[in-house]
Scaffold this motif. Structure first.
Motif, PDB file in Angstrom:
ATOM      1  N   TYR A  42       0.840  -1.212   0.000  1.00  0.00           N
ATOM      2  CA  TYR A  42       0.000   0.000   0.000  1.00  0.00           C
ATOM      3  C   TYR A  42       0.870   1.256   0.000  1.00  0.00           C
ATOM      4  N   ASP A  43       1.967   1.230   0.785  1.00  0.00           N
ATOM      5  CA  ASP A  43       2.887   2.366   0.783  1.00  0.00           C
ATOM      6  C   ASP A  43       3.567   2.493  -0.577  1.00  0.00           C
ATOM      7  N   LEU A  44       3.928   1.348  -1.150  1.00  0.00           N
ATOM      8  CA  LEU A  44       4.592   1.390  -2.452  1.00  0.00           C
ATOM      9  C   LEU A  44       3.650   1.980  -3.503  1.00  0.00           C
ATOM     10  N   LEU A  45       2.391   1.571  -3.487  1.00  0.00           N
ATOM     11  CA  LEU A  45       1.426   2.105  -4.467  1.00  0.00           C
ATOM     12  C   LEU A  45       1.202   3.605  -4.246  1.00  0.00           C
ATOM     13  N   ASN A  46       1.175   4.031  -2.976  1.00  0.00           N
ATOM     14  CA  ASN A  46       1.027   5.469  -2.697  1.00  0.00           C
ATOM     15  C   ASN A  46       2.233   6.252  -3.228  1.00  0.00           C
ATOM     16  N   LEU A  47       3.428   5.678  -3.039  1.00  0.00           N
ATOM     17  CA  LEU A  47       4.642   6.317  -3.553  1.00  0.00           C
ATOM     18  C   LEU A  47       4.581   6.429  -5.077  1.00  0.00           C
ATOM     19  N   ILE A  48       4.175   5.342  -5.716  1.00  0.00           N
ATOM     20  CA  ILE A  48       4.107   5.312  -7.181  1.00  0.00           C
ATOM     21  C   ILE A  48       3.118   6.370  -7.678  1.00  0.00           C
ATOM     22  N   ALA A  49       2.014   6.521  -6.961  1.00  0.00           N
ATOM     23  CA  ALA A  49       1.011   7.524  -7.343  1.00  0.00           C
ATOM     24  C   ALA A  49       1.612   8.926  -7.266  1.00  0.00           C
ATOM     25  N   SER A  50       2.374   9.194  -6.208  1.00  0.00           N
ATOM     26  CA  SER A  50       2.989  10.518  -6.047  1.00  0.00           C
ATOM     27  C   SER A  50       3.993  10.792  -7.166  1.00  0.00           C
ATOM     28  N   VAL A  51       4.792   9.765  -7.508  1.00  0.00           N
ATOM     29  CA  VAL A  51       5.796   9.939  -8.569  1.00  0.00           C
ATOM     30  C   VAL A  51       5.099  10.112  -9.921  1.00  0.00           C
ATOM     31  N   ALA A  52       4.051   9.344 -10.158  1.00  0.00           N
ATOM     32  CA  ALA A  52       3.313   9.465 -11.427  1.00  0.00           C
ATOM     33  C   ALA A  52       2.723  10.869 -11.553  1.00  0.00           C
TER      34      ALA A  52
ATOM     35  N   SER B  67      18.224  -7.615  -7.542  1.00  0.00           N
ATOM     36  CA  SER B  67      19.533  -6.963  -7.618  1.00  0.00           C
ATOM     37  C   SER B  67      19.348  -5.455  -7.469  1.00  0.00           C
ATOM     38  N   GLY B  68      20.381  -4.791  -6.944  1.00  0.00           N
ATOM     39  CA  GLY B  68      20.373  -3.335  -6.839  1.00  0.00           C
ATOM     40  C   GLY B  68      19.398  -2.798  -5.813  1.00  0.00           C
ATOM     41  N   SER B  69      19.236  -1.484  -5.865  1.00  0.00           N
ATOM     42  CA  SER B  69      18.344  -0.802  -4.935  1.00  0.00           C
ATOM     43  C   SER B  69      17.739   0.413  -5.640  1.00  0.00           C
ATOM     44  N   PRO B  70      16.493   0.755  -5.313  1.00  0.00           N
ATOM     45  CA  PRO B  70      15.896   1.938  -5.946  1.00  0.00           C
ATOM     46  C   PRO B  70      16.327   3.249  -5.286  1.00  0.00           C
ATOM     47  N   SER B  71      17.178   3.172  -4.246  1.00  0.00           N
ATOM     48  CA  SER B  71      17.536   4.375  -3.481  1.00  0.00           C
ATOM     49  C   SER B  71      18.085   5.503  -4.353  1.00  0.00           C
ATOM     50  N   GLY B  72      18.804   5.148  -5.396  1.00  0.00           N
ATOM     51  CA  GLY B  72      19.408   6.169  -6.249  1.00  0.00           C
ATOM     52  C   GLY B  72      18.464   6.770  -7.278  1.00  0.00           C
ATOM     53  N   MET B  73      17.242   6.302  -7.306  1.00  0.00           N
ATOM     54  CA  MET B  73      16.280   6.815  -8.311  1.00  0.00           C
ATOM     55  C   MET B  73      15.628   8.092  -7.780  1.00  0.00           C
ATOM     56  N   ILE B  74      16.214   9.206  -8.108  1.00  0.00           N
ATOM     57  CA  ILE B  74      15.708  10.509  -7.658  1.00  0.00           C
ATOM     58  C   ILE B  74      15.102  11.223  -8.861  1.00  0.00           C
ATOM     59  N   PHE B  75      13.873  11.695  -8.685  1.00  0.00           N
ATOM     60  CA  PHE B  75      13.168  12.351  -9.790  1.00  0.00           C
ATOM     61  C   PHE B  75      12.950  13.817  -9.439  1.00  0.00           C
ATOM     62  N   ARG B  76      13.167  14.667 -10.409  1.00  0.00           N
ATOM     63  CA  ARG B  76      12.937  16.095 -10.196  1.00  0.00           C
ATOM     64  C   ARG B  76      11.561  16.453 -10.737  1.00  0.00           C
ATOM     65  N   SER B  77      10.717  16.897  -9.834  1.00  0.00           N
ATOM     66  CA  SER B  77       9.373  17.302 -10.248  1.00  0.00           C
ATOM     67  C   SER B  77       9.422  18.661 -10.925  1.00  0.00           C
ATOM     68  N   LYS B  78       8.552  18.830 -11.935  1.00  0.00           N
ATOM     69  CA  LYS B  78       8.520  20.123 -12.640  1.00  0.00           C
ATOM     70  C   LYS B  78       7.755  21.168 -11.825  1.00  0.00           C
ATOM     71  N   ARG B  79       7.027  20.704 -10.840  1.00  0.00           N
ATOM     72  CA  ARG B  79       6.286  21.650 -10.003  1.00  0.00           C
ATOM     73  C   ARG B  79       6.563  21.343  -8.535  1.00  0.00           C
ATOM     74  N   GLU B  80       6.107  22.246  -7.676  1.00  0.00           N
ATOM     75  CA  GLU B  80       6.356  22.069  -6.247  1.00  0.00           C
ATOM     76  C   GLU B  80       5.570  20.873  -5.706  1.00  0.00           C
ATOM     77  N   VAL B  81       6.239  20.078  -4.888  1.00  0.00           N
ATOM     78  CA  VAL B  81       5.594  18.891  -4.317  1.00  0.00           C
ATOM     79  C   VAL B  81       5.378  19.106  -2.833  1.00  0.00           C
ATOM     80  N   GLU B  82       4.204  18.731  -2.351  1.00  0.00           N
ATOM     81  CA  GLU B  82       3.943  18.791  -0.914  1.00  0.00           C
ATOM     82  C   GLU B  82       3.635  17.378  -0.427  1.00  0.00           C
ATOM     83  N   VAL B  83       4.300  16.967   0.638  1.00  0.00           N
ATOM     84  CA  VAL B  83       4.041  15.645   1.220  1.00  0.00           C
ATOM     85  C   VAL B  83       3.290  15.863   2.523  1.00  0.00           C
TER      86      VAL B  83
END
Lengths: 146, 85
Positions: A42-52, B67-83
Motif C-alpha cells: 500500500y505504501d509502495l502504491l502510494n509512492l508510485i502515485a505521487s511519482v506518477a 539486484s540493486g536498490s531503488p535508493s538512487g532513483m531521484i526524480f525532479r518534479s517540474k512543479r512544487e511537491v507537498e508531502v
C-alpha cells in the motif's frame, strides 16, 4: 527490520528539499542504506502515485519494478482477503483504534511480517494504533546516535 | 468431451494427502479434478497482461531476480511537491 512509510520514500525519491523534514529524512535513509527494509504494497502504491503525479507514468512504473527487484527491500503483500466479510473482520480491530482505511491496510500488512519491529513515518496520526511502534525518521536518528 | 492428456508428475506425499482430504470433503471429485483446478489457477495467475501484474506474479512466486536498490532513483518534479504530514 524497519517498515518505511510512503511519506518518507516520497520525500526521498522526489527530492523535496524545500520540506523541513528533508534533511532528517535523508540522514535516516542513509543510516539504514545497507539494511533490508520493508515496504507495504500500500505504501509502495502510494509512492508510485505521487511519482506518477509529479513526474510521469514511465518513471512511476520503473520505480515499482525497482522496488520489487531490490535487494534492500522486502515488499509486504498480506494474504488477500477471500471476501468482503473477511476484509471487514480483519480491518475492524485497526479501524476501531482510529486508523483510516489506508492506515488499517498498512497495519494488516505490517502485522503479516513478524520481523518488522517499527513503522517509520512522519504521520503522527498512526501513533499507538499500529501493531508495531510508530517512529519518525528524526526519532530513529536519535536512537541510533545514543 | 474436451481433449485430455495424461500428465505424470511427482508431488510430495504430504501435499497429496491434503489433496485427498479435500476430495474426501467433497470439494473435488477426484485428484484429477483438484489438479485441473490448481492448474487453471496457475495459468490465470501468470496470465496478467500489464508489466506490473507480471512482475508482481513473479515476485510473489519467488521467481523475480533481485539486484540493486531503488535508493538512487531521484526524480525532479517540474512543479512544487507537498508531502502530507
Amino acid at each position: 527490520m524497519d517498515a518505511v512509510g510512503s511519506d518518507v520514500l516520497t520525500l526521498h525519491h522526489l527530492a523535496v528539499e524545500s520540506d523541513p523534514r528533508y534533511r532528517d529524512n535523508e540522514l535516516y535513509l542513509q543510516s539504514v542504506k545497507k539494511e533490508v527494509k520493508a515496504v507495504t504494497i500500500y505504501d509502495l502504491l502510494n509512492l508510485i502515485a505521487s511519482v506518477a503525479d509529479a513526474v510521469g507514468e514511465r518513471e512511476a512504473r520503473e520505480l515499482y519494478a525497482a522496488y520489487l527487484r531490490s535487494e534492500e527491500h522486502v515488499v509486504l503483500f498480506p494474504r488477500p482477503p477471500g471476501s468482503w466479510e473477511e476484509l471487514v473482520e480483519e480491518l475492524m480491530p485497526f479501524v476501531l483504534r482510529g486508523l483510516d482505511h489506508n492506515g488499517a491496510l498498512i497495519a494488516l500488512a505490517v502485522a503479516s511480517q513478524q520481523e518488522v519491529s517499527r513503522y517509520v513515518t512522519w504521520r503522527k496520526t498512526y501513533r499507538g494504533k499500529m501493531p508495531v511502534n510508530v517512529v519518525s525518521p528524526k526519532e530513529c536518528l536519535r536512537t541510533t546516535s545514543v | 468431451m474436451t481433449d485430455t492428456v495424461l500428465l505424470q508428475v511427482r508431488v510430495s506425499a504430504s501435499l497429496l494427502r491434503r489433496v485427498d482430504e479435500l476430495c474426501a470433503e467433497g470439494l473435488f471429485k477426484n485428484r484429477s479434478d483438484a489438479v485441473n483446478d490448481a492448474l487453471r489457477y496457475l495459468v490465470l495467475r501468470y496470465s496478467r497482461t500489464s508489466p506490473e501484474g507480471k512482475l508482481t506474479s513473479l515476485y510473489l512466486g519467488g521467481r523475480l531476480a533481485r539486484s540493486g536498490s531503488p535508493s538512487g532513483m531521484i526524480f525532479r518534479s517540474k512543479r512544487e511537491v507537498e508531502v502530507e504530514f
